[in-house]
Design a protein around this motif. Structure first.
Motif, PDB file in Angstrom:
ATOM      1  N   ARG A  66       0.838  -1.213   0.000  1.00 22.46           N
ATOM      2  CA  ARG A  66       0.000   0.000   0.000  1.00 22.46           C
ATOM      3  C   ARG A  66       0.864   1.252   0.000  1.00 22.46           C
ATOM      4  N   LEU A  67       1.917   1.250   0.806  1.00 28.67           N
ATOM      5  CA  LEU A  67       2.802   2.418   0.846  1.00 28.67           C
ATOM      6  C   LEU A  67       3.542   2.580  -0.477  1.00 28.67           C
ATOM      7  N   VAL A  68       4.051   1.491  -1.031  1.00 28.80           N
ATOM      8  CA  VAL A  68       4.752   1.545  -2.319  1.00 28.80           C
ATOM      9  C   VAL A  68       3.838   2.105  -3.402  1.00 28.80           C
ATOM     10  N   ASP A  69       2.619   1.610  -3.465  1.00 26.11           N
ATOM     11  CA  ASP A  69       1.678   2.076  -4.501  1.00 26.11           C
ATOM     12  C   ASP A  69       1.367   3.559  -4.343  1.00 26.11           C
ATOM     13  N   ALA A  73       2.614   6.350  -7.076  1.00 25.86           N
ATOM     14  CA  ALA A  73       1.584   7.117  -7.785  1.00 25.86           C
ATOM     15  C   ALA A  73       1.857   8.611  -7.695  1.00 25.86           C
ATOM     16  N   ALA A  74       2.259   9.073  -6.518  1.00 27.11           N
ATOM     17  CA  ALA A  74       2.583  10.494  -6.348  1.00 27.11           C
ATOM     18  C   ALA A  74       3.818  10.870  -7.170  1.00 27.11           C
ATOM     19  N   TYR A  75       4.789   9.985  -7.209  1.00 20.95           N
ATOM     20  CA  TYR A  75       6.016  10.245  -7.977  1.00 20.95           C
ATOM     21  C   TYR A  75       5.723  10.278  -9.474  1.00 20.95           C
ATOM     22  N   ASP A  76       4.935   9.322  -9.973  1.00 17.88           N
ATOM     23  CA  ASP A  76       4.627   9.264 -11.404  1.00 17.88           C
ATOM     24  C   ASP A  76       3.821  10.471 -11.856  1.00 17.88           C
ATOM     25  N   HIS A  82       5.149  17.977  -2.306  1.00 17.31           N
ATOM     26  CA  HIS A  82       5.961  16.993  -1.598  1.00 17.31           C
ATOM     27  C   HIS A  82       7.381  17.539  -1.428  1.00 17.31           C
ATOM     28  N   GLN A  83       7.743  17.806  -0.198  1.00 15.67           N
ATOM     29  CA  GLN A  83       9.040  18.405   0.101  1.00 15.67           C
ATOM     30  C   GLN A  83       9.562  17.858   1.421  1.00 15.67           C
ATOM     31  N   ALA A  84      10.873  17.638   1.481  1.00 21.24           N
ATOM     32  CA  ALA A  84      11.476  17.107   2.704  1.00 21.24           C
ATOM     33  C   ALA A  84      11.314  18.095   3.846  1.00 21.24           C
ATOM     34  N   GLU A  85      11.222  17.570   5.074  1.00 19.09           N
ATOM     35  CA  GLU A  85      11.053  18.421   6.249  1.00 19.09           C
ATOM     36  C   GLU A  85      12.364  19.043   6.704  1.00 19.09           C
ATOM     37  N   TYR A  86      13.458  18.518   6.249  1.00 16.63           N
ATOM     38  CA  TYR A  86      14.751  19.058   6.653  1.00 16.63           C
ATOM     39  C   TYR A  86      15.749  18.840   5.528  1.00 16.63           C
ATOM     40  N   ASP A  87      16.847  19.592   5.554  1.00 19.04           N
ATOM     41  CA  ASP A  87      17.885  19.492   4.525  1.00 19.04           C
ATOM     42  C   ASP A  87      18.858  18.379   4.885  1.00 19.04           C
ATOM     43  N   TYR A  88      18.922  17.380   4.043  1.00 17.04           N
ATOM     44  CA  TYR A  88      19.888  16.305   4.247  1.00 17.04           C
ATOM     45  C   TYR A  88      21.253  16.707   3.688  1.00 17.04           C
ATOM     46  N   LEU A 180      12.299  10.980   1.739  1.00 19.15           N
ATOM     47  CA  LEU A 180      12.044  12.149   2.588  1.00 19.15           C
ATOM     48  C   LEU A 180      10.948  13.084   2.065  1.00 19.15           C
ATOM     49  N   PRO A 181      10.883  13.368   0.760  1.00 18.85           N
ATOM     50  CA  PRO A 181       9.830  14.294   0.312  1.00 18.85           C
ATOM     51  C   PRO A 181       8.414  13.760   0.522  1.00 18.85           C
ATOM     52  N   TYR A 182       8.251  12.456   0.687  1.00 17.30           N
ATOM     53  CA  TYR A 182       6.926  11.853   0.781  1.00 17.30           C
ATOM     54  C   TYR A 182       6.567  11.481   2.220  1.00 17.30           C
ATOM     55  N   HIS A 183       7.058  12.271   3.169  1.00 19.40           N
ATOM     56  CA  HIS A 183       6.809  11.981   4.581  1.00 19.40           C
ATOM     57  C   HIS A 183       5.322  12.045   4.927  1.00 19.40           C
ATOM     58  N   ALA A 184       4.564  12.913   4.245  1.00 21.14           N
ATOM     59  CA  ALA A 184       3.136  13.019   4.554  1.00 21.14           C
ATOM     60  C   ALA A 184       2.402  11.728   4.202  1.00 21.14           C
ATOM     61  N   ILE A 185       2.759  11.130   3.064  1.00 22.28           N
ATOM     62  CA  ILE A 185       2.124   9.865   2.661  1.00 22.28           C
ATOM     63  C   ILE A 185       2.525   8.756   3.630  1.00 22.28           C
ATOM     64  N   VAL A 186       3.797   8.758   4.025  1.00 23.33           N
ATOM     65  CA  VAL A 186       4.269   7.747   4.972  1.00 23.33           C
ATOM     66  C   VAL A 186       3.523   7.883   6.299  1.00 23.33           C
ATOM     67  N   ALA A 187       3.349   9.122   6.751  1.00 24.56           N
ATOM     68  CA  ALA A 187       2.668   9.354   8.029  1.00 24.56           C
ATOM     69  C   ALA A 187       1.209   8.881   7.971  1.00 24.56           C
TER      70      ALA A 187
END
Length: 359
Positions: A66-69, A73-76, A82-88, A180-187
């Protein structure tokens, strides 16, 4: 200071030197007991006042898919927002870090046959991050946003422990910052409180390996930060095999090293070789010295024969090789060969007994 277990240094060194990011995995599941054992020992990482700020989310089966899909989908679709919460990474790369980044990047693309400017294939390769590179198990790591910088340092030591513990059990890993940019989807997928910050993702399982990683860019050598003469090499970062074996102190002379190579006692990347074979950092060597059999990965080159502690830095023994040699040593200690304790010339009494057997 308590004495270390016999052979422990070699085993630990081999596990540390053998860990690298793997980007191709078999679908073989990782047993739950193995995951729990790895996380249990990894939490022994040091942390300030024992805060242990890490939290790990293990994803397998339907939850992983489910997470992969969702992320793919967001990436495609190139979804905005979608932005990282901190600078790596730094806002702008500078030397020597820029050169290192370019070397590892084009080294990876070169191995994959992706040419510079092939944007579509680069994008497809980046997408594989969000599939955990095919691994059936994925780990997501999070930390409370309210933690200070010290908590992040503690977290780094925990992450390293996880990867080393996995490597010691025959499992490879791939730490990924691409999530990192997809932290909202992960959460959303984890139903996690908003106060958690997603720090990294990690894929692991038995890797696909078809050949040694010959030519893969090595880590920055010691000579990059010190005046040590280690990792010096000839033209193009190469060195003759017989000379390297002598410098690494496997053989006392180059002629003995050459004889061993000619006799088939040394193999280079699984193949027979000649004494003049030029080797590089990252090559794998199988070396037979008497009853001892070594499997090592070349980690440095040096045209000079240095003391044993320095020579030891020229290679990293694999965990399998170290364990095999330790087993052989245990067998020799428990069941020594007849006459193994005899040293030096026979005494006069022993000489008379020997002559008595021959009469």
């Amino acid at each position: 200071m308590a004495d270390a277990e016999p052979g422990a240094a070699g085993i630990v060194d081999a596990v540390m030197a053998g860990r690298h990011a793997v980007r191709a995995f078999l679908p073989t599941p990782v047993p739950r007991a193995s995951v729990e054992a790895i996380l249990a020992v990894a939490r022994r990482a040091p942390s300030g006042t024992n805060l242990q700020p890490w939290r790990v989310h293990v994803l397998t089966g339907a939850a992983r898919q489910r997470l992969v899909d969702a992320v793919c989908a967001a990436y495609d679709a190139d979804e905005p927002g979608h932005q990282a919460e901190y600078d790596y990474y730094p806002a702008e790369f500078f030397e020597p870090y820029l050169a290192r980044r370019r070397k590892i990047g084009w080294g990876l693309y070169g191995l994959l046959g992706i040419e510079k400017g092939d944007v579509s294939r680069m994008r497809a390769q980046l997408r594989r991050n969000y599939e955990f590179f095919g691994a059936p198990a994925g780990l997501i790591f999070s930390i409370d946003r309210r933690m200070g910088r010290g908590g992040w340092l503690d977290y780094g030591m925990f992450l390293q422990n996880v990867m080393l513990a996995a490597k010691a059990r025959g499992l490879d890993t791939c730490p990924q910052v691409a999530w990192l940019p997809y932290h909202a989807i992960v959460a959303r997928s984890s139903a996690s409180p908003n106060r958690k910050c997603w720090s990294a993702a990690c894929a692991w399982v038995m890797p696909i390996r078809t050949r040694p990683r010959t030519g893969w860019p090595p880590n920055v050598p010691l000579s990059g930060t010190s005046s040590s003469s280690m990792n010096e090499a000839g033209e193009g970062g190469r060195q003759r095999l017989d000379k390297w074996l002598w410098a690494a102190r496997f053989f006392k002379t180059r002629s003995l090293a050459a004889d061993a190579i000619a006799g088939g006692k040394v193999r280079w990347n699984g193949q027979t070789a000649k004494p003049a074979r030029e080797i590089r950092v990252g090559d794998e060597l199988e070396i037979a010295v008497g009853e001892q059999r070594w499997t090592v990965v070349v980690s440095g080159l040096n045209p000079q024969r240095r003391p044993a502690p320095e020579a030891r830095l020229l290679y990293a023994e694999t965990a399998e090789s170290a364990a095999r040699r330790q087993r052989q040593e245990d067998l020799r200690r428990l069941a020594p060969m007849p006459g193994a304790g005899l040293k030096g010339r026979p005494t006069k009494k022993a000489g008379r007994l020997i002559r008595g057997f021959n009469e």
